[in-house]
Design an enzyme around this catalytic site. Structure first.
Site, PDB file in Angstrom:
ATOM      1  CB  SER A  38      -8.064   0.624   5.626  1.00 48.84           C
ATOM      2  OG  SER A  38      -9.071   1.797   5.518  1.00 48.84           O
ATOM      3  CE  LYS A  91      -3.784   1.762   2.209  1.00 48.86           C
ATOM      4  NZ  LYS A  91      -4.820   1.324   3.754  1.00 48.86           N
ATOM      5  CB  SER A  97      -7.863   3.463   2.937  1.00 51.02           C
ATOM      6  OG  SER A  97      -7.405   3.063   3.629  1.00 51.02           O
TER       7      SER A  97
END
Lengths: 104, 506, 481
Positions: free
Chosen positions: B178, B79, B154
């Protein structure tokens, strides 16, 4: 509920356009309206939880110097430098209110 | 079968037996990325040359008979809020568009040590704020199951990359769901570890008391493997725990007979989609048949968790994001004086959702409101923790759907922050209590118009540091229902390839 | 009312840099004067993803300071974030301690008038970097340059109660505080180098009133002298306002060193809402009673203890004791002299007189005493044994400092031994008598005081090396025989 968006902009240093300010106020108002449910609970005798960890007492590190970052490596990513310094525009002597008038 | 179509476990065993090389594995994934990334847009940057060098290094070690670590050349996506030295780390924000991290996050350093090959940095909601990956300054990621839908967020990029076969493994971060929510939306496995199990050093902070880094994979075993590589005490993170991590992969097999699972009634009151609800009931039956004692229970303060979260997380974020000021790195707007430099840099550099949360947090901490908002929320957080503690006196795990619905459409909720926030209603309480929780694909719902099937996830919540129990339950259930799910994943991936062949993009 | 009918209430906030090798929350060096932006890392630059890691030695020194200032050390305290924007504050917040500080409730005793100034609290925080404004004054500069070497250096903030009633009391408080922290080896405490920084809160009220006046905060005070001057100015200014029937406005005022006035730089800003909240990156600071005991037991001797040792055990006058404890280096020097056998009062006289006189003239600071205690003591032995005269010793002291040689070597090399042997002295005396027949006549006529002139002549001929007592005896002997 008083939400002074301009005051929040000044505190958080986030400039919004007049339109954005309106939307922001509406959004904050509706979020805070939702959050109002928290006032239903009587929690004055409940101790707060500020962290999630199981740590009792922060670990203390020994006072032994270690190599940091090379200066070139940090300056290369800076928005503006002068010689070996980070460079920023000066503070203005003007008050915040005067600055506010300049905004588009 | 292409390498990228194999299970992670198969790839690893072929690597260890030197039947395939790390470079071949990497090539296969790079190929797959070329194939479907234009449709999915999971990556912000693919680090091909770096990855090739790492893979070659692992191969050299394998040839020399050295142990390259437990990942042994397995590719992994990161990420974009995790610092990888020498790579850009943008957090999907304009304000960090060109920032190159000069150091490795602890989890990244640990993955390197275990022989991971980093494929690239994945898309996300800006600064991890959002539930759809639409809040990326660089455009949204699409859900591989339906390209008109969001992958969740996210960590949507990491989830979509794994779902689409563009990475066997990925790391994400989970502040209010997330990892689990996008795992649920994409039919992948995602684990949020206990707060403190994985070092946060090098994770760009959203809300420090809630953030945890965790794995995405194609199976429970994948999550266990990746967790094994990154877990454990780190002196650089003062909130990291000294509890010894576990060789999770070695303890996955366990009978569930006699295990006590609680189903909090409050979780089912949050507008759960009837199909998801039905699927969830079916899973409970399967678990009962496996010998699990399933009982309904109650966590009375759970209905307050989302509001509590939406005070605490923005408060911490408003302070954590103060460092993006245009002085030392990142974007700076041109301005005649300091004050306007700050205001314009931050006004233009942050996207809408980030600005909204900064303003909300600034409000909750400001003079006159601190006690009513921040402090009150911190007290209610105590009640929520206590609720979980009480429940865990009776139960080994708690179960719920991960999300009230399957993936929603792009643009569907972006204009209404509260409906977006509600996507996290089942995941947020876990972060407030610092607990471990796994989301695993547990079934499918059929969407109206096109009759497409979309996955939904089961959330398995454990006691603090009881990752092993959570993974064991997940693993046992995967043995029961995993085949059907894997078949559908294979079909979805083939559909994706076909879509790409039919409708070339860009 | 006249100004004599008002009194001041002064409270001081003092920031002090701790003497650690590394910073408060990372292990970058704290060395002063290194090239700009070289002692930096992800933590003290506030890079995304970095996290703070507290320094044990900084905590130890802060606890030591707290104990030296008679504070109650709180075994459990907490780090908070103070949020504000400034270019040299890399994270947009400073890690400090807000409502649960490390220590509370101490005091410092001052001498004139003898009283206790209470200390409200002492807490740990981190320093900011340094901004330099291009151009001389802030209004002329078009940009600022920032160096982060100082960013994250450990600080303690010591906040007094508003117990001081005059600028002079404030000065005494600061001097005493400085001395205590120096002797406790907590900090350099140098205002010039910025390792000690002082802000004042000052208000005035009619004498006898128990309602506090409206306080102003004074900043930009770079020396004790500036503190005294700014406070005196502020007293006059505030009394002036009240006398005119106007109100004192609560504000922050800057001391303008060149104009010797205080002025409002800017009106209070909205940004002074610091939004303190507990730092979620740092668990609470929990100290064991053993940790605190260990700090207590290893506490260096503090100035008050040393003064009473000098006065009570060594019989020094209080004045001497105070001078000798004006710096740890000086007290150490004196103690070493006494340990090496020097008579305390004699050593004190030489240190306070000739040694400090020399250092003051040359601008040498206390911690760089240019002499070994052993050399001074050897010199005192030479005086006592009659090898050199006290007068010659004054020169020898300077030579010891400037050449680094020991006194015996100097005496030998330069032939400075006192001439005490009677034969040599008698020869010189005879020559002086021969050279001064008229003076000799006067003496013989009864003007005995003139002997002093002849002694002087002998000293002159021997370049001061003659033993004056012996010269006197020989002269009298020769003149009466």
């Amino acid at each position: 509920m008083e939400i002074d968006v301009k005051h929040l902009e000044a505190l958080a240093k986030v400039q919004l356009s007049a339109d954005e300010e309106q939307v922001m106020e509406k959004d904050l108002r509706s979020i805070l309206e939702h959050v109002k449910r928290l006032f239903e609970l009587d929690v004055n005798d409940v101790p707060p939880t500020f962290g999630s960890g199981d740590i009792f007492g922060v670990d203390l590190d020994e006072d032994i110097p270690r190599e940091g970052l090379k200066r070139d490596l940090i300056l290369v990513g800076a928005p503006s430098i002068h010689d070996v310094f980070f460079k920023v525009p000066r503070e203005s002597g003007a008050s915040r209110d005067e600055e506010g008038k300049d905004r588009s | 079968m292409e390498i990228w179509e194999m299970s992670t476990k198969e790839i690893l065993s072929l690597l260890k037996s030197r039947e395939i090389t790390a470079q071949e594995v990497l090539d296969s994934y790079l190929c797959r990325i070329t194939e479907v990334e234009p449709l999915v847009r999971a990556y912000l940057e693919v680090l091909e040359p770096e990855a090739r060098a790492e893979a070659a290094k692992v191969d050299a070690m394998l040839i020399r008979g050295e142990d390259p670590g437990i990942l042994s050349g397995l590719p992994c996506a990161l990420k974009d809020n995790l610092a990888l030295k020498g790579a850009r780390c943008t957090c999907a924000s304009k304000i960090l568009e060109n920032w190159v991290a000069p150091y490795d996050a602890t989890c990244v350093a640990r993955l390197k040590k275990q022989g991971a090959v980093f494929l690239g940095k994945t898309n996300m909601d800006e600064f991890a704020m959002g539930s759809s990956t639409e809040n990326s300054a660089f455009g949204p990621t699409k859900n591989p199951w339906d390209l008109e839908r969001v992958p969740g967020g996210s960590s949507g990029g990491s989830a979509a990359a794994v779902a689409a076969g563009m990475a066997p493994l990925a790391l994400g971060s989970d502040t209010g769901g997330s990892i689990r929510q996008p795992a649920s939306f994409t039919g992948t496995y995602g684990l949020k570890p206990t707060y403190g199990l994985v070092s946060r050093y090098g994770l760009v902070a959203f809300a420090s008391s809630l953030d945890q880094i965790g794995p995405f994979g194609q199976s429970v075993w994948d999550c266990a493997l990746l967790l094994e590589a990154i877990a454990g005490y780190d002196p650089l993170d003062s909130t990291s725990s000294r509890k010894e991590p576990f060789p999770y992969t070695k303890h996955l097999e366990s009978s569930l007979r006699g295990l006590r699972a609680g189903v909090p009634g409050e979780f089912l009151g949050f507008g759960i989609d009837p199909d998801v609800r039905e699927g969830f009931e079916k899973i409970l039956e399967i678990l009962s048949d496996m010998g699990v004692i399933v009982e309904e229970t109650s966590l009375p303060t759970l209905p307050y968790a989302l509001d509590t979260y939406y005070v605490i997380a923005p408060s911490e974020a408003s302070s954590n994001l103060a460092r993006f000021d245009g002085v030392r790195y990142g974007f700076r707007a041109s301005a005649p004086n300091l004050e306007s430099m700050y205001q314009k840099t931050r006004g233009e550099g942050f996207g809408r959702e980030v600005r909204r949360r900064i303003m909300l947090g600034t409000f909750a901490l400001s003079a006159g409101y601190y006690d009513a908002y921040y402090l009150r929320a911190a007290r209610i957080r105590t009640l929520i923790r206590r609720d979980f503690e009480n429940a865990f006196e009776k139960f080994d795990v708690l179960l719920s759907p991960t999300t009230p619905t399957a993936a929603f459409k792009l643009g569907e909720k972006i204009e209404d922050p509260i409906s977006m926030y509600l996507a996290d209603v089942l995941t947020v309480p876990v972060n407030l209590a610092g607990l471990p929780a796994l989301s695993m694909p547990a079934g499918f719902v059929i969407t109206g118009e096109k009759g497409k099937e979309l996955p939904w996830g089961l959330q398995i919540i454990g006691k603090p540091f009881a990752e092993t129990t959570v993974l064991q339950v997940g693993n046992a259930l995967e043995q029961e229902i995993g085949k059907e799910i894997n078949d559908k994943i294979r079909d979805m991936r083939r559909d994706l390839t076909r879509t790409r062949e039919c409708e070339p993009v860009d | 009312m006249t100004r004599h009918e008002y009194e001041m209430m002064i409270g001081l906030e003092v920031h002090v840099e701790l003497l650690t090798r590394t910073k408060m929350f990372c292990r970058c060096s704290t060395r002063f004067g290194d090239p700009p932006n070289t002692n930096v890392c992800p933590v003290c630059l506030g890079l995304p993803g970095s996290l703070p890691r507290p320094n044990r030695e900084a905590v130890r020194l802060a606890v030591r300071a707290a104990l030296a200032l008679n504070c109650q050390v709180n075994l459990s305290s907490r780090f908070d974030r103070k949020n504000y924007f400034y270019p040299d504050l890399p994270k947009g917040y400073q890690i400090s301690q807000y409502d649960e500080p490390l220590a509370t409730g101490g005091y410092i005793e001052i001498e004139e008038p003898r009283k206790r100034i209470r200390i409200r609290r002492l807490h740990i925080e981190e320093d900011a970097g340094k901004s330099m404004h291009a151009g001389d004054d802030i209004t002329a500069a078009s940009y600022s340059l920032v160096d982060f070497n100082r960013s994250g250096v450990p600080l303690i903030e010591i906040v007094s109660e508003p117990d001081m009633r005059s600028p002079e009391e404030a000065r005494q408080y600061l001097e005493k505080l400085q001395r205590i922290l120096q002797f406790a080896r907590v900090s350099d405490v140098k205002m010039e180098e910025g390792s000690m920084r002082v802000d004042c809160n000052v208000s005035v009220r009619p004498k006898g009133s128990d309602v506090p006046g409206v306080p102003c905060e004074l900043k930009n005070l770079s020396s004790f002298r500036a503190v005294v001057k700014a406070l005196s100015y502020e007293f006059e200014r505030q009394v002036g306002l009240l006398e005119k029937g106007e109100k004192v406005v609560r504000e922050t005022r800057h001391w303008d060193e060149s104009k010797e006035v205080t002025a409002v730089l800017r009106a209070k800003e909205t940004s002074e809402d610091y939004r303190y909240f507990p730092d979620p990156d740092l668990p609470r600071l929990e100290l064991s009673p053993e940790f605190v005991d260990e700090v207590r037991n290893s506490m260096p001797e503090l100035p008050d203890q040393i003064v009473s040792r000098y006065v009570e055990n060594m019989g020094l006058p209080r004045y001497d004791a105070n001078v000798l404890t004006s710096s740890p280096a000086l007290a150490e020097f004196f103690d070493k002299c006494v340990e090496l056998g020097a008579e305390p009062k004699t050593a004190s006289n030489w240190i306070m007189g000739d040694l400090l006189g020399y250092m003051k003239a040359k601008g040498i600071p206390y911690e760089k005493i240019p002499l070994e205690p052993r050399s001074l003591v050897e010199m005192l032995v030479l005086i006592k044994d009659g090898v050199i005269s006290g007068k010659i010793a004054k020169d020898i002291l300077v030579k010891m400092i400037e050449t680094g040689k020991d006194p015996r070597t100097i005496v030998k090399e330069e032939g400075l031994e006192q001439i005490s042997d009677e034969e040599s002295l008698a020869r010189v005396v005879e020559q002086v008598i021969a050279n001064n027949p008229s003076v000799v006549e006067e003496i013989k006529a009864g003007k005995e005081k003139a002997i002093a002139f002849l002694v002087g002549q002998v000293m002159k001929m021997t370049k001061g090396k003659a033993n004056p007592a012996k010269v006197n005896i020989i002269l009298k002997d020769k003149l009466t025989s």
